[in-house]
Write a protein that holds these residues in place. Structure first.
Motif, PDB file in Angstrom:
ATOM      1  N   TYR A  41       0.823  -1.207   0.000  1.00 48.30           N
ATOM      2  CA  TYR A  41       0.000   0.000   0.000  1.00 48.30           C
ATOM      3  C   TYR A  41       0.856   1.255   0.000  1.00 48.30           C
ATOM      4  CZ  TYR A  41      -3.435   3.518   1.215  1.00 48.30           C
ATOM      5  OH  TYR A  41      -4.224   4.641   1.196  1.00 48.30           O
ATOM      6  N   HIS A  42       0.556   2.124  -0.929  1.00 53.13           N
ATOM      7  CA  HIS A  42       1.146   3.463  -0.915  1.00 53.13           C
ATOM      8  C   HIS A  42      -0.001   4.449  -0.803  1.00 53.13           C
ATOM      9  CE1 HIS A  42       5.088   2.016  -2.405  1.00 53.13           C
ATOM     10  NE2 HIS A  42       4.343   1.103  -3.010  1.00 53.13           N
ATOM     11  N   ARG A  43       0.212   5.490  -0.023  1.00 53.90           N
ATOM     12  CA  ARG A  43      -0.832   6.513   0.070  1.00 53.90           C
ATOM     13  C   ARG A  43      -1.083   7.120  -1.301  1.00 53.90           C
ATOM     14  NH1 ARG A  43       1.164   9.872   5.385  1.00 53.90           N
ATOM     15  NH2 ARG A  43       0.807   8.225   6.923  1.00 53.90           N
ATOM     16  N   PRO A  44      -2.336   7.409  -1.598  1.00 57.63           N
ATOM     17  CA  PRO A  44      -2.625   7.958  -2.927  1.00 57.63           C
ATOM     18  C   PRO A  44      -2.170   9.408  -3.071  1.00 57.63           C
ATOM     19  CG  PRO A  44      -4.609   7.927  -1.585  1.00 57.63           C
ATOM     20  CD  PRO A  44      -3.539   7.241  -0.775  1.00 57.63           C
ATOM     21  N   TYR A  45      -1.907   9.768  -4.287  1.00 57.72           N
ATOM     22  CA  TYR A  45      -1.788  11.181  -4.635  1.00 57.72           C
ATOM     23  C   TYR A  45      -3.215  11.671  -4.817  1.00 57.72           C
ATOM     24  CZ  TYR A  45       3.236  11.094  -5.737  1.00 57.72           C
ATOM     25  OH  TYR A  45       4.597  11.019  -5.672  1.00 57.72           O
ATOM     26  N   VAL A  46      -3.503  12.852  -4.294  1.00 55.93           N
ATOM     27  CA  VAL A  46      -4.868  13.378  -4.408  1.00 55.93           C
ATOM     28  C   VAL A  46      -4.808  14.839  -4.848  1.00 55.93           C
ATOM     29  CG1 VAL A  46      -7.003  13.917  -3.152  1.00 55.93           C
ATOM     30  CG2 VAL A  46      -5.756  11.810  -2.616  1.00 55.93           C
ATOM     31  N   ALA A  47      -5.632  15.173  -5.822  1.00 63.84           N
ATOM     32  CA  ALA A  47      -5.751  16.570  -6.243  1.00 63.84           C
ATOM     33  C   ALA A  47      -7.196  17.011  -6.075  1.00 63.84           C
ATOM     34  CB  ALA A  47      -5.318  16.736  -7.698  1.00 63.84           C
ATOM     35  N   VAL A  48      -7.376  18.238  -5.632  1.00 64.71           N
ATOM     36  CA  VAL A  48      -8.713  18.801  -5.419  1.00 64.71           C
ATOM     37  C   VAL A  48      -8.762  20.142  -6.144  1.00 64.71           C
ATOM     38  CG1 VAL A  48     -10.434  19.471  -3.694  1.00 64.71           C
ATOM     39  CG2 VAL A  48      -8.707  17.748  -3.110  1.00 64.71           C
ATOM     40  N   TRP A  49      -9.744  20.283  -7.016  1.00 59.34           N
ATOM     41  CA  TRP A  49      -9.866  21.567  -7.694  1.00 59.34           C
ATOM     42  C   TRP A  49     -11.319  21.858  -8.047  1.00 59.34           C
ATOM     43  CZ3 TRP A  49      -8.636  17.109 -10.188  1.00 59.34           C
ATOM     44  CH2 TRP A  49      -9.123  16.858 -11.477  1.00 59.34           C
ATOM     45  N   VAL A  50     -11.565  23.096  -8.439  1.00 58.45           N
ATOM     46  CA  VAL A  50     -12.910  23.513  -8.841  1.00 58.45           C
ATOM     47  C   VAL A  50     -12.869  23.819 -10.332  1.00 58.45           C
ATOM     48  CG1 VAL A  50     -14.721  25.256  -8.566  1.00 58.45           C
ATOM     49  CG2 VAL A  50     -13.465  24.440  -6.560  1.00 58.45           C
ATOM     50  N   LYS A 143     -22.229  27.894 -12.297  1.00 59.58           N
ATOM     51  CA  LYS A 143     -22.204  26.461 -12.024  1.00 59.58           C
ATOM     52  C   LYS A 143     -20.764  25.963 -12.045  1.00 59.58           C
ATOM     53  CE  LYS A 143     -26.769  25.328 -13.793  1.00 59.58           C
ATOM     54  NZ  LYS A 143     -27.536  24.707 -14.882  1.00 59.58           N
ATOM     55  N   TYR A 144     -20.452  25.142 -11.066  1.00 63.03           N
ATOM     56  CA  TYR A 144     -19.088  24.627 -10.937  1.00 63.03           C
ATOM     57  C   TYR A 144     -19.133  23.141 -10.614  1.00 63.03           C
ATOM     58  CZ  TYR A 144     -17.827  29.562 -10.529  1.00 63.03           C
ATOM     59  OH  TYR A 144     -17.655  30.895 -10.767  1.00 63.03           O
ATOM     60  N   LYS A 145     -17.962  22.548 -10.636  1.00 65.47           N
ATOM     61  CA  LYS A 145     -17.836  21.167 -10.171  1.00 65.47           C
ATOM     62  C   LYS A 145     -16.639  21.085  -9.245  1.00 65.47           C
ATOM     63  CE  LYS A 145     -19.531  18.295 -13.981  1.00 65.47           C
ATOM     64  NZ  LYS A 145     -19.054  17.546 -15.156  1.00 65.47           N
ATOM     65  N   LEU A 146     -16.856  20.424  -8.119  1.00 68.68           N
ATOM     66  CA  LEU A 146     -15.713  20.083  -7.283  1.00 68.68           C
ATOM     67  C   LEU A 146     -15.134  18.789  -7.842  1.00 68.68           C
ATOM     68  CD1 LEU A 146     -13.983  20.392  -4.644  1.00 68.68           C
ATOM     69  CD2 LEU A 146     -15.585  18.775  -3.623  1.00 68.68           C
ATOM     70  N   MET A 147     -13.847  18.781  -8.105  1.00 71.37           N
ATOM     71  CA  MET A 147     -13.192  17.607  -8.673  1.00 71.37           C
ATOM     72  C   MET A 147     -12.195  17.068  -7.651  1.00 71.37           C
ATOM     73  SD  MET A 147     -14.539  17.859 -11.757  1.00 71.37           S
ATOM     74  CE  MET A 147     -13.601  16.874 -12.917  1.00 71.37           C
ATOM     75  N   VAL A 148     -12.284  15.776  -7.399  1.00 71.87           N
ATOM     76  CA  VAL A 148     -11.316  15.124  -6.512  1.00 71.87           C
ATOM     77  C   VAL A 148     -10.770  13.922  -7.259  1.00 71.87           C
ATOM     78  CG1 VAL A 148     -10.921  14.020  -4.276  1.00 71.87           C
ATOM     79  CG2 VAL A 148     -12.608  15.868  -4.473  1.00 71.87           C
ATOM     80  N   GLU A 149      -9.467  13.922  -7.484  1.00 70.19           N
ATOM     81  CA  GLU A 149      -8.850  12.840  -8.253  1.00 70.19           C
ATOM     82  C   GLU A 149      -7.780  12.185  -7.388  1.00 70.19           C
ATOM     83  OE1 GLU A 149      -6.887  14.065 -11.885  1.00 70.19           O
ATOM     84  OE2 GLU A 149      -7.146  12.084 -12.771  1.00 70.19           O
ATOM     85  N   ALA A 150      -7.750  10.859  -7.420  1.00 70.55           N
ATOM     86  CA  ALA A 150      -6.744  10.128  -6.649  1.00 70.55           C
ATOM     87  C   ALA A 150      -6.042   9.128  -7.552  1.00 70.55           C
ATOM     88  CB  ALA A 150      -7.400   9.405  -5.471  1.00 70.55           C
ATOM     89  N   VAL A 160     -13.719  11.775  -8.763  1.00 68.30           N
ATOM     90  CA  VAL A 160     -15.077  11.965  -8.228  1.00 68.30           C
ATOM     91  C   VAL A 160     -15.449  13.429  -8.441  1.00 68.30           C
ATOM     92  CG1 VAL A 160     -16.414  12.044  -6.099  1.00 68.30           C
ATOM     93  CG2 VAL A 160     -14.943  10.078  -6.558  1.00 68.30           C
ATOM     94  N   GLU A 161     -16.661  13.634  -8.945  1.00 70.67           N
ATOM     95  CA  GLU A 161     -17.106  15.005  -9.236  1.00 70.67           C
ATOM     96  C   GLU A 161     -18.348  15.339  -8.417  1.00 70.67           C
ATOM     97  OE1 GLU A 161     -16.108  14.368 -14.002  1.00 70.67           O
ATOM     98  OE2 GLU A 161     -17.977  15.334 -13.406  1.00 70.67           O
TER      99      GLU A 161
END
Lengths: 191, 272
Positions: A41-50, A143-150, A160-161
């Motif tokens: 197991y390695h911790r994921p890389y995670v990005a969060v943006w709008v 209108k926007y989207k919260l984007m979370v990518e791992a 995930v949006e």
């Protein structure tokens, strides 16, 4: 796992006792990194943006990546803002956050204060961003989207949006559920 | 004619069309979307199916790598094996690199007493001195053809740019509106082909996805360029794509009377 308890306590604090900041406009985000039954197991890389409706980036909120090669998996995560080591620091895998990379990650020169941080462990992580405060600029209505990518080494990738409107219609949390690399993601839009 | 000579000739006749037509040249980058400072490695070979290393290594004497700032950079660890050549490149600059193998050649063929002659001999370069010495000024069915062959791929470190992608204006070239390293399987792409820097209509373009070895058919996609030299591509799946086209015309400089231009690119299509 203590993190969820800690973080809900923190949320209760900010929402109740520290009533002042709670009414401030912004985005409250909770991201769950799921426990996975894998050999390595390695911790994921995670990005969060709008993201705006045209898919351009309205705000880069967070990116968690390995900022230094750990000597051993058990080693503590280095402090946020630690410079990447050599050419092959953790930045090598940032393009694996494919959407984030394409939409704006590749234009950043990391580390960026207030944006980049170390990878995080399994559990729930609360992020709060005040409207008009770095890294969340004052958002025009729309209108926007919260984007979370791992993306995880030896693992997969997931995006995930959560669509939302700014300013918020109601204070109800918006939710989405990841299936593999991400667990529950929730968003409270405060305006 | 003794038997061994005859069988050698038959063999040569069997092999020739194969080696001149059926084998496809290709460059295979390890990745195309990377971060600044990272290394890529590229294999180069020719084979019946793209990216299947089972025929010949490619000669890389005419490899030209253009960096994002337009300068020329050298490949490292160039090597040539039996089935493939390879080289490494560190992406020190942010932007898009163009990795091209460009061969401009000259071929002459004629007949003497019904026997076909050709120049230059296989594997030898076409030089002006050689041409003057070996090729008769007048001969039966004399045909002198110039060839312009460009084979390329692209890799990007960080944010893409287009400095290295400016068309040279010689032979066939490709322009990708979306960006050569911004291709996704859920988005159609528009590929524009240029001949001598101008849109090339009515070109037959062939696309083959990597993984032919694990399919029952090649599954090639055949498209024809429109008046603007464009084809619209719906990628069936993510992965590497071998893309090729060629044309012939009379637009040749002396001593050639015909010109053959061919173009081959390897593009990587990502999953969204």
């Amino acid at each position: 796992m203590r993190t969820p308890q800690l973080s809900s306590f923190a949320l209760a604090l900010s929402g109740g006792l520290l009533a002042g900041p709670a009414s401030a406009a912004g985005l409250d985000i909770r991201i769950q990194i799921p426990q996975l039954d894998v050999a390595e197991y390695h911790r994921p890389y995670v990005a969060v943006w709008v993201e705006r409706e045209d898919r351009s980036v309205a705000a880069n909120l967070s990116v968690w990546y390995q900022q230094k090669r750990a000597a051993a998996p058990a080693a503590a995560a280095p402090a946020a803002g630690a410079p990447p080591q050599g050419n092959e620091g953790g930045t090598k895998w940032l393009p694996d956050l494919r959407q984030w990379w394409r939409r704006g990650g590749r234009e950043l020169s990391l580390p960026v204060d207030g944006l980049s941080g170390a990878t995080r462990p399994v559990g729930e992580h609360d992020l709060q961003f005040g409207d008009g405060k770095t890294p969340l600029p004052a958002l025009p209505a729309g209108k926007y989207k919260l984007m979370v990518e791992a993306a995880r080494e030896e693992g997969g990738r997931e995006l995930v949006e959560i669509p939302f409107e700014w300013p918020a219609k109601a204070g109800t949390p918006l939710k989405a559920q990841g299936k593999s690399e991400l667990g529950a993601v929730s968003l409270v839009v405060k305006s | 004619m003794n038997n061994s000579t005859r069988s050698a000739l038959v063999l040569a006749a069997l092999l020739l069309p194969l080696s001149s037509h059926a084998h496809k040249g290709w460059l295979q980058p390890s990745k195309t979307v990377l971060n600044v400072g990272q290394w890529v490695t590229v294999d180069a070979a020719s084979s019946t199916d793209p990216f299947v290393k089972d025929h010949n290594a490619m000669r890389l004497e005419s490899l030209l790598i253009t960096a994002p700032d337009g300068s020329t950079v050298a490949a490292e660890n160039l090597s040539s094996g039996k089935l493939r050549s390879s080289f490494d490149l560190q992406l020190k600059q942010a932007g898009t690199y163009r990795l091209a193998v460009v061969n401009n050649g000259l071929n002459a063929s004629w007949e003497v007493d019904g026997q076909r002659k050709s120049w230059p001999p296989r594997g030898q370069p076409a030089t002006a001195e050689g041409f003057a010495k070996e090729v008769p000024a007048k001969a039966d069915k004399l045909k002198v053809v110039s060839s312009q062959r460009r084979l390329e791929t692209f890799v990007t470190a960080g944010k893409p740019n287009v400095t290295a992608l400016q068309p040279s204006g010689v032979g066939l070239e490709l322009v990708v509106a979306q960006g050569v390293n911004d291709l996704y399987s859920n988005e159609p792409a528009t590929l524009q082909f240029l001949l001598d820097g101008k849109p090339a209509p009515k070109l037959k373009v062939e696309l083959i996805a990597d993984g032919v070895r694990y399919r029952n058919s090649v599954g090639e996609i055949e498209l024809v360029t429109d008046a603007e030299g464009k084809v619209k591509v719906q990628w069936p799946q993510p992965g590497l794509y071998w893309i090729s086209t060629s044309t012939e015309d009379q637009n040749a400089t002396a001593p050639a009377t015909e010109r053959r231009a061919s173009y081959t690119a390897t593009l990587e299509v990502l999953s969204p």
